[in-house]
Design a protein around this motif. Structure first.
Motif, PDB file in Angstrom:
ATOM      1  N   HIS A 258     -11.215-110.995  27.021  1.00 14.71           N
ATOM      2  CA  HIS A 258     -12.812-111.769  27.051  1.00 14.71           C
ATOM      3  C   HIS A 258     -12.613-113.220  26.334  1.00 14.71           C
ATOM      4  O   HIS A 258     -13.639-114.112  26.411  1.00 14.71           O
ATOM      5  CB  HIS A 258     -13.568-111.046  25.852  1.00 14.71           C
ATOM      6  CG  HIS A 258     -13.829-109.606  26.030  1.00 14.71           C
ATOM      7  ND1 HIS A 258     -12.769-108.692  25.954  1.00 14.71           N
ATOM      8  CD2 HIS A 258     -14.938-109.008  26.656  1.00 14.71           C
ATOM      9  CE1 HIS A 258     -13.325-107.403  26.161  1.00 14.71           C
ATOM     10  NE2 HIS A 258     -14.647-107.684  26.708  1.00 14.71           N
ATOM     11  N   ILE A 265     -17.715-115.365  28.808  1.00 16.87           N
ATOM     12  CA  ILE A 265     -18.579-114.575  28.858  1.00 16.87           C
ATOM     13  C   ILE A 265     -20.037-114.749  28.029  1.00 16.87           C
ATOM     14  O   ILE A 265     -19.781-115.013  26.986  1.00 16.87           O
ATOM     15  CB  ILE A 265     -18.173-113.147  28.225  1.00 16.87           C
ATOM     16  CG1 ILE A 265     -16.953-112.795  29.108  1.00 16.87           C
ATOM     17  CG2 ILE A 265     -19.160-111.889  28.490  1.00 16.87           C
ATOM     18  CD1 ILE A 265     -16.338-111.421  28.724  1.00 16.87           C
ATOM     19  N   TYR A 267     -23.969-113.848  26.997  1.00 24.04           N
ATOM     20  CA  TYR A 267     -24.648-112.659  26.903  1.00 24.04           C
ATOM     21  C   TYR A 267     -26.223-112.903  26.190  1.00 24.04           C
ATOM     22  O   TYR A 267     -26.165-113.946  25.661  1.00 24.04           O
ATOM     23  CB  TYR A 267     -24.040-111.422  26.285  1.00 24.04           C
ATOM     24  CG  TYR A 267     -23.687-111.759  24.758  1.00 24.04           C
ATOM     25  CD1 TYR A 267     -24.957-111.179  23.977  1.00 24.04           C
ATOM     26  CD2 TYR A 267     -22.951-112.460  24.232  1.00 24.04           C
ATOM     27  CE1 TYR A 267     -24.587-111.381  22.435  1.00 24.04           C
ATOM     28  CE2 TYR A 267     -22.500-112.397  22.821  1.00 24.04           C
ATOM     29  CZ  TYR A 267     -23.614-111.907  21.933  1.00 24.04           C
ATOM     30  OH  TYR A 267     -23.253-112.082  20.584  1.00 24.04           O
ATOM     31  N   VAL A 282     -20.306-113.276  33.532  1.00 22.38           N
ATOM     32  CA  VAL A 282     -19.194-113.848  33.472  1.00 22.38           C
ATOM     33  C   VAL A 282     -18.728-115.055  34.400  1.00 22.38           C
ATOM     34  O   VAL A 282     -19.152-114.858  35.443  1.00 22.38           O
ATOM     35  CB  VAL A 282     -18.275-112.633  33.864  1.00 22.38           C
ATOM     36  CG1 VAL A 282     -16.650-112.956  33.997  1.00 22.38           C
ATOM     37  CG2 VAL A 282     -18.422-111.476  33.071  1.00 22.38           C
ATOM     38  N   ASN A 422     -18.866-103.742  15.254  1.00 23.43           N
ATOM     39  CA  ASN A 422     -18.586-103.908  16.542  1.00 23.43           C
ATOM     40  C   ASN A 422     -17.447-103.284  17.071  1.00 23.43           C
ATOM     41  O   ASN A 422     -17.459-103.484  18.311  1.00 23.43           O
ATOM     42  CB  ASN A 422     -19.200-105.229  16.870  1.00 23.43           C
ATOM     43  CG  ASN A 422     -20.632-105.390  16.833  1.00 23.43           C
ATOM     44  OD1 ASN A 422     -21.345-104.468  16.533  1.00 23.43           O
ATOM     45  ND2 ASN A 422     -20.808-106.560  16.625  1.00 23.43           N
ATOM     46  N   ILE A 423     -16.322-103.327  16.327  1.00 19.23           N
ATOM     47  CA  ILE A 423     -15.070-103.017  16.951  1.00 19.23           C
ATOM     48  C   ILE A 423     -15.047-101.261  17.056  1.00 19.23           C
ATOM     49  O   ILE A 423     -15.363-100.559  16.114  1.00 19.23           O
ATOM     50  CB  ILE A 423     -13.909-103.001  16.073  1.00 19.23           C
ATOM     51  CG1 ILE A 423     -13.663-104.709  15.771  1.00 19.23           C
ATOM     52  CG2 ILE A 423     -12.620-102.378  16.396  1.00 19.23           C
ATOM     53  CD1 ILE A 423     -12.812-105.215  16.733  1.00 19.23           C
ATOM     54  N   CYS A 431     -18.563-101.582  21.501  1.00 12.67           N
ATOM     55  CA  CYS A 431     -18.092-102.240  22.743  1.00 12.67           C
ATOM     56  C   CYS A 431     -19.132-101.580  23.937  1.00 12.67           C
ATOM     57  O   CYS A 431     -19.267-102.128  24.953  1.00 12.67           O
ATOM     58  CB  CYS A 431     -16.442-101.807  23.271  1.00 12.67           C
ATOM     59  SG  CYS A 431     -15.239-101.806  21.792  1.00 12.67           S
ATOM     60  N   HIS A 435     -19.882-102.150  27.674  1.00 16.47           N
ATOM     61  CA  HIS A 435     -19.195-101.229  28.551  1.00 16.47           C
ATOM     62  C   HIS A 435     -19.964 -99.669  28.401  1.00 16.47           C
ATOM     63  O   HIS A 435     -19.210 -98.777  28.111  1.00 16.47           O
ATOM     64  CB  HIS A 435     -17.767-100.921  27.827  1.00 16.47           C
ATOM     65  CG  HIS A 435     -16.974-102.195  27.772  1.00 16.47           C
ATOM     66  ND1 HIS A 435     -16.086-102.514  28.999  1.00 16.47           N
ATOM     67  CD2 HIS A 435     -16.785-103.142  27.391  1.00 16.47           C
ATOM     68  CE1 HIS A 435     -15.418-103.644  29.092  1.00 16.47           C
ATOM     69  NE2 HIS A 435     -15.870-104.334  27.922  1.00 16.47           N
ATOM     70  N   ALA A 446     -19.175-102.405  38.053  1.00 16.52           N
ATOM     71  CA  ALA A 446     -19.923-102.167  36.652  1.00 16.52           C
ATOM     72  C   ALA A 446     -18.546-102.593  35.695  1.00 16.52           C
ATOM     73  O   ALA A 446     -17.377-102.624  36.091  1.00 16.52           O
ATOM     74  CB  ALA A 446     -20.050-100.722  36.262  1.00 16.52           C
ATOM     75  N   SER A 453      -9.134 -97.719  30.027  1.00 17.85           N
ATOM     76  CA  SER A 453      -9.000 -99.190  30.164  1.00 17.85           C
ATOM     77  C   SER A 453      -9.032 -99.802  28.834  1.00 17.85           C
ATOM     78  O   SER A 453      -8.345-100.926  28.555  1.00 17.85           O
ATOM     79  CB  SER A 453     -10.104 -99.888  30.984  1.00 17.85           C
ATOM     80  OG  SER A 453     -11.525 -99.432  30.352  1.00 17.85           O
ATOM     81  N   CYS A 454      -9.264 -99.290  27.842  1.00 18.72           N
ATOM     82  CA  CYS A 454      -9.205 -99.709  26.494  1.00 18.72           C
ATOM     83  C   CYS A 454      -8.109 -99.270  25.374  1.00 18.72           C
ATOM     84  O   CYS A 454      -7.539-100.033  24.935  1.00 18.72           O
ATOM     85  CB  CYS A 454     -10.604 -99.464  25.762  1.00 18.72           C
ATOM     86  SG  CYS A 454     -11.875-100.669  26.542  1.00 18.72           S
TER      87      CYS A 454
HETATM   88  C1  HEC Z   1     -21.054-108.873  25.404  1.00 16.64           C
HETATM   89  C2  HEC Z   1     -20.573-107.851  26.389  1.00 16.64           C
HETATM   90  C3  HEC Z   1     -19.235-107.070  26.036  1.00 16.64           C
HETATM   91  C4  HEC Z   1     -18.809-106.784  24.896  1.00 16.64           C
HETATM   92  C5  HEC Z   1     -19.363-106.580  23.565  1.00 16.64           C
HETATM   93  C6  HEC Z   1     -17.338-106.344  25.256  1.00 16.64           C
HETATM   94  N1  HEC Z   1     -17.139-106.450  26.338  1.00 16.64           N
HETATM   95 FE1  HEC Z   1     -15.339-105.985  27.288  1.00 16.64          FE
HETATM   96  N2  HEC Z   1     -15.916-107.030  28.905  1.00 16.64           N
HETATM   97  C7  HEC Z   1     -16.911-107.377  29.282  1.00 16.64           C
HETATM   98  C8  HEC Z   1     -16.981-107.969  30.697  1.00 16.64           C
HETATM   99  C9  HEC Z   1     -18.333-108.673  31.210  1.00 16.64           C
HETATM  100  C10 HEC Z   1     -15.870-107.576  31.146  1.00 16.64           C
HETATM  101  C11 HEC Z   1     -15.363-107.955  32.496  1.00 16.64           C
HETATM  102  C12 HEC Z   1     -15.985-106.997  33.496  1.00 16.64           C
HETATM  103  C13 HEC Z   1     -15.600-107.263  34.992  1.00 16.64           C
HETATM  104  O1  HEC Z   1     -15.237-108.589  35.387  1.00 16.64           O
HETATM  105  O2  HEC Z   1     -15.068-106.428  35.734  1.00 16.64           O
HETATM  106  C14 HEC Z   1     -15.099-106.931  30.224  1.00 16.64           C
HETATM  107  C15 HEC Z   1     -13.834-106.547  30.431  1.00 16.64           C
HETATM  108  C16 HEC Z   1     -12.964-105.824  29.583  1.00 16.64           C
HETATM  109  C17 HEC Z   1     -11.625-105.274  29.629  1.00 16.64           C
HETATM  110  C18 HEC Z   1     -10.956-105.310  31.015  1.00 16.64           C
HETATM  111  C19 HEC Z   1     -11.250-104.343  31.706  1.00 16.64           C
HETATM  112  C20 HEC Z   1     -10.537-104.012  32.986  1.00 16.64           C
HETATM  113  O3  HEC Z   1     -11.075-103.949  34.141  1.00 16.64           O
HETATM  114  O4  HEC Z   1      -9.161-104.075  32.914  1.00 16.64           O
HETATM  115  C21 HEC Z   1     -11.157-104.620  28.405  1.00 16.64           C
HETATM  116  C22 HEC Z   1      -9.989-103.837  28.243  1.00 16.64           C
HETATM  117  C23 HEC Z   1     -12.375-104.759  27.468  1.00 16.64           C
HETATM  118  N3  HEC Z   1     -13.412-105.466  28.187  1.00 16.64           N
HETATM  119  C24 HEC Z   1     -12.610-104.061  26.412  1.00 16.64           C
HETATM  120  C25 HEC Z   1     -13.621-104.215  25.403  1.00 16.64           C
HETATM  121  C26 HEC Z   1     -13.494-103.785  24.084  1.00 16.64           C
HETATM  122  C27 HEC Z   1     -12.510-102.858  23.351  1.00 16.64           C
HETATM  123  C28 HEC Z   1     -14.596-104.211  23.447  1.00 16.64           C
HETATM  124  C29 HEC Z   1     -15.328-103.947  21.996  1.00 16.64           C
HETATM  125  C30 HEC Z   1     -14.312-104.148  20.879  1.00 16.64           C
HETATM  126  C31 HEC Z   1     -15.464-104.779  24.591  1.00 16.64           C
HETATM  127  N4  HEC Z   1     -14.616-104.983  25.454  1.00 16.64           N
HETATM  128  C32 HEC Z   1     -16.648-105.488  24.483  1.00 16.64           C
HETATM  129  C33 HEC Z   1     -17.935-107.483  28.262  1.00 16.64           C
HETATM  130  C34 HEC Z   1     -17.940-106.970  26.964  1.00 16.64           C
END
Ligand code: HEC
Ligand code: HEC
Ligand code: HEC
Ligand code: HEC
Ligand code: HEC
Ligand code: HEC
Length: 500
Positions: A258, A265, A267, A282, A422-423, A431, A435, A446, A453-454
């Motif tokens: 991110h 990103i 929002y 994004v 938020n973690i 998250c 997600h 989506a 993935s996490c």
């Molecule tokens: C404000 C919105 C938002 C938040 C809050 C958020 N994410 Fe994301 N995250 C995204 C977006 C948008 C993508 C990219 C999705 C895509 O392009 O397919 C992404 C992608 C990811 C990916 C890569 C996934 C892949 O497809 O390989 C990971 C890992 C991830 N996020 C983990 C987290 C974690 C862990 C948290 C919480 C600590 C979190 N995200 C919180 C919006 C967010």
């Protein structure tokens, strides 16, 4: 010219004399306080405030009395008689020369002293003492949590005051307001977040951390205790994929994606605490844009909700790097893992969590009622244990009281409920604000919701029967209940933090 023949100096008046006497007195007091501060190791917030702020303020006021009195005297004499011309200063005159050197010396010394004093005063307004201890009741929650955080050695100002002169001035201005609101008790309880004026920015964290170099995964172990009679211990070990994909490794995966490699990103949240995020955009490094919208919301890509559009940064996830208020279940699990709360006491997990979730008016009230409820429970339900192992019970109760004091501050209405972390996604959406599995783009993709993935769970199960696989396991929910009921439900809908 004979100086002595002139009329007495304007400084011969009561106010100026009083000013001089007070100035000398405050000067001596400050010098003594500086020395005392220099010699003491354990800094006292009140002593420091007097030394660096209050006493110097009085010194300056007294000094101002000296010319102030002279000016008054001058205007008084002006009314009575014509003012004589200003004396000629002649540096060839040895008497004038002597006075000139003495005055220049005194003024220089005073300016040096003032510069040092001002420097110390400003330094003091940025110290942890000033930020964390002086307005004790207001900052008690933050200061207490801070002392247990990985950032205990990082000063409050390092995070809360940004880089550069502009931030510095801004912080002093909002600081003045905060001092006012502390004195006038005009602050809100709890202090509202997200912070607007003193919010740490990405640059703040990046003084010390550089997520571009995070690669691979972090090995994390969690120990849980179930709310049954034997407090069954349950282990979960997982690899959290914290990698960001540095540009030079050409890898693009993992959680810090991110904030690395020019990914942006944006929002829009529909609530103040930024817990509901229906709209996400994004912008890829090549400029390609994708908008994800929560399909359960009334919004579309072209019709976003009203509100501020934010660029996501560290603090959107790491909103509790230094002030973490733990939920009862989590805090009790940890204290039981360390043995502070004895896991051999029947139902201690369930009872501890229940006691901690009660509503209490003050800390003292909480401490009394928690102790009473828990000792009554063992007295009545397990009289033999109460008789034979009272020390164990009392030690565990003391530990539960400590858990309360470290995480709950009823005076400021502070607890994990006021400041969700938020973690993660167990006790609050975290998250899953994005997600959720419901956030979709026009193209039909989506924001990913698959557990792996996490993180990959590499071991889980009750103590003694833990199964493991480095390739990753399907998550097994640690209970005896009905698994179907949970199908597809996000964890935080059941886990509020107060259920054992
Ligand atoms: C404000 C919105 C938002 C938040 C809050 C958020 N994410 Fe994301 N995250 C995204 C977006 C948008 C993508 C990219 C999705 C895509 O392009 O397919 C992404 C992608 C990811 C990916 C890569 C996934 C892949 O497809 O390989 C990971 C890992 C991830 N996020 C983990 C987290 C974690 C862990 C948290 C919480 C600590 C979190 N995200 C919180 C919006 C967010
Ligand atoms: C590692 C960085 C860091 C340090 C060091 C730090 N803080 Fe914070 N602080 C934060 C972040 C991040 C937030 C949450 C901001 C948000 O949600 O907008 C925060 C929030 C706060 C809040 C708002 C209420 C709350 O509990 O969230 C107060 C008050 C506060 N900090 C005071 C302090 C004091 C006093 C110190 C020193 C004793 C300190 N902080 C040290 C990062 C830090
Ligand atoms: C002045 C340096 C400094 C600043 C500024 C700073 N940190 Fe840290 N941070 C550290 C140090 C040092 C550690 C490691 C502490 C340890 O391992 O004992 C750490 C640890 C961490 C950890 C790991 C915590 C854990 O549980 O192991 C996270 C996450 C983190 N910092 C996030 C942040 C965020 C977010 C910010 C900005 C709000 C920030 N830091 C600002 C120095 C800093
Ligand atoms: C999408 C959410 C998200 C964003 C944005 C994010 N982080 Fe993290 N970060 C995490 C998660 C999740 C972890 C691992 C779990 C934890 O800290 O408990 C982590 C771990 C860390 C750690 C500890 C790593 C270790 O090896 O112990 C540091 C330091 C850190 N992040 C700093 C930052 C900084 C600095 C930024 C901003 C430039 C940032 N993070 C942005 C989610 C995020
Ligand atoms: C968007 C990323 C993401 C997704 C998807 C995700 N998790 Fe997590 N999960 C996290 C993060 C981040 C943490 C917190 C790690 C930490 O404590 O630092 C976490 C924590 C956990 C924990 C430990 C909870 C605790 O605090 O004790 C469990 C168990 C867990 N996840 C299970 C799951 C399961 C099961 C799924 C799939 C249904 C899932 N997660 C999906 C990011 C994710
Ligand atoms: C339908 C409600 C429900 C959902 C959804 C749910 N849980 Fe639970 N969970 C429970 C209950 C109830 C318990 C108490 C165990 C028992 O009764 O045996 C529990 C216990 C746990 C425990 C052990 C106890 C503790 O101290 O926390 C963990 C870990 C846990 N759940 C993780 C998760 C994760 C991760 C998710 C999401 C992937 C999740 N749960 C979803 C109801 C739920």
């Amino acid at each position: 010219m004979d100086l002595k023949k002139q009329q007495p100096s304007y400084f011969h008046n009561r106010i100026s004399v009083l000013g001089s006497v007070l100035s000398v007195a405050f000067f001596v007091i400050i010098a003594a306080l500086f020395l005392l501060d220099f010699l003491t190791k354990e800094k006292d917030p009140f002593l420091e405030t007097v030394t660096f702020l209050i006493a110097p303020a009085f010194l300056i006021l007294s000094l101002l009395l000296i010319p102030g009195g002279a000016l008054l005297e001058r205007s008084r004499r002006r009314k009575r008689e014509a003012i004589p011309p200003l004396p000629n200063i002649d540096l060839n005159n040895p008497l004038h020369q002597k006075w000139f050197y003495v005055t220049a010396g005194v003024v220089t010394l005073f300016l040096l002293f003032t510069a040092f004093g001002l420097y110390r005063a400003f330094e003091f307004t940025e110290s942890n003492t000033f930020c964390g201890r002086l307005c004790h009741s207001v900052m008690e929650p933050e200061y207490t949590a801070y002392q247990r955080s990985p950032h205990t050695r990082v000063g409050c100002a390092k995070c809360h005051i940004g880089y550069g002169a502009e931030w510095y001035v801004r912080s002093k201005i909002t600081g003045l307001y905060q001092v006012y609101s502390t004195i006038a008790k005009a602050y809100s309880r709890p202090i509202e977040t997200p912070l607007r004026s003193l919010r740490p920015a990405r640059e703040t964290c990046e003084q010390c951390h550089w997520p571009q170099i995070f690669l691979g995964s972090l090995d994390q172990s969690h120990d849980y205790f179930l709310p049954d009679e034997s407090n069954t211990e349950w282990k979960t070990r997982m690899m959290v994929h914290v990698g960001g994909g540095a540009d030079f490794t050409a890898r693009k995966q993992g959680i810090h994606w991110h904030v690395t490699g020019n990914n942006k990103i944006y929002y829009i949240a529909t609530d103040k605490k930024r817990q509901t995020i229906p709209w996400v955009r994004v912008v890829a490094p090549d400029g390609k844009e994708t908008v994800f919208v929560d399909k359960g919301s009334p919004y579309t890509a072209e019709n976003p909700p009203k509100g501020e559009m934010r660029l996501m940064d560290c603090i959107d996830c790491h909103n509790r790097p230094s002030h973490q208020y733990k939920a009862p279940a989590e805090a009790v699990n940890q204290a039981m893992t360390h043995g502070a709360i004895d896991p051999s006491l029947p139902f201690i997990k369930r009872e501890a969590v229940n006691a901690l979730t009660g509503e209490y008016a003050t800390s003292e009230d909480a401490v009394n009622k928690i102790s009473l409820t828990l000792s009554d429970f063992y007295k009545q339900k397990y009289p033999q244990i109460w008789e034979r192992e009272q020390a164990k019970v009392l030690k565990s109760i003391a530990a539960i009281v400590q858990v309360y004091k470290a995480n709950f501050f009823p005076q400021m209405k502070v607890s994990w409920k006021a400041y969700p972390n938020n973690i993660g996604h167990l006790n609050s959406p975290g998250c899953f604000r994005c997600h959720s599995g419901r956030h979709q783009s026009g193209g039909g993709s989506a924001i990913s919701n698959t557990c792996s993935s996490c993180h990959d769970i590499i071991a889980q199960g009750p103590l003694g029967r833990v199964e493991g696989d480095l390739k990753g396991l399907d998550f097994k929910h640690p209970d005896t209940g009905d698994a179907d009921e949970r199908q597809g439900m996000p964890c935080f809908e059941c886990h509020t933090g107060e259920n054992a």
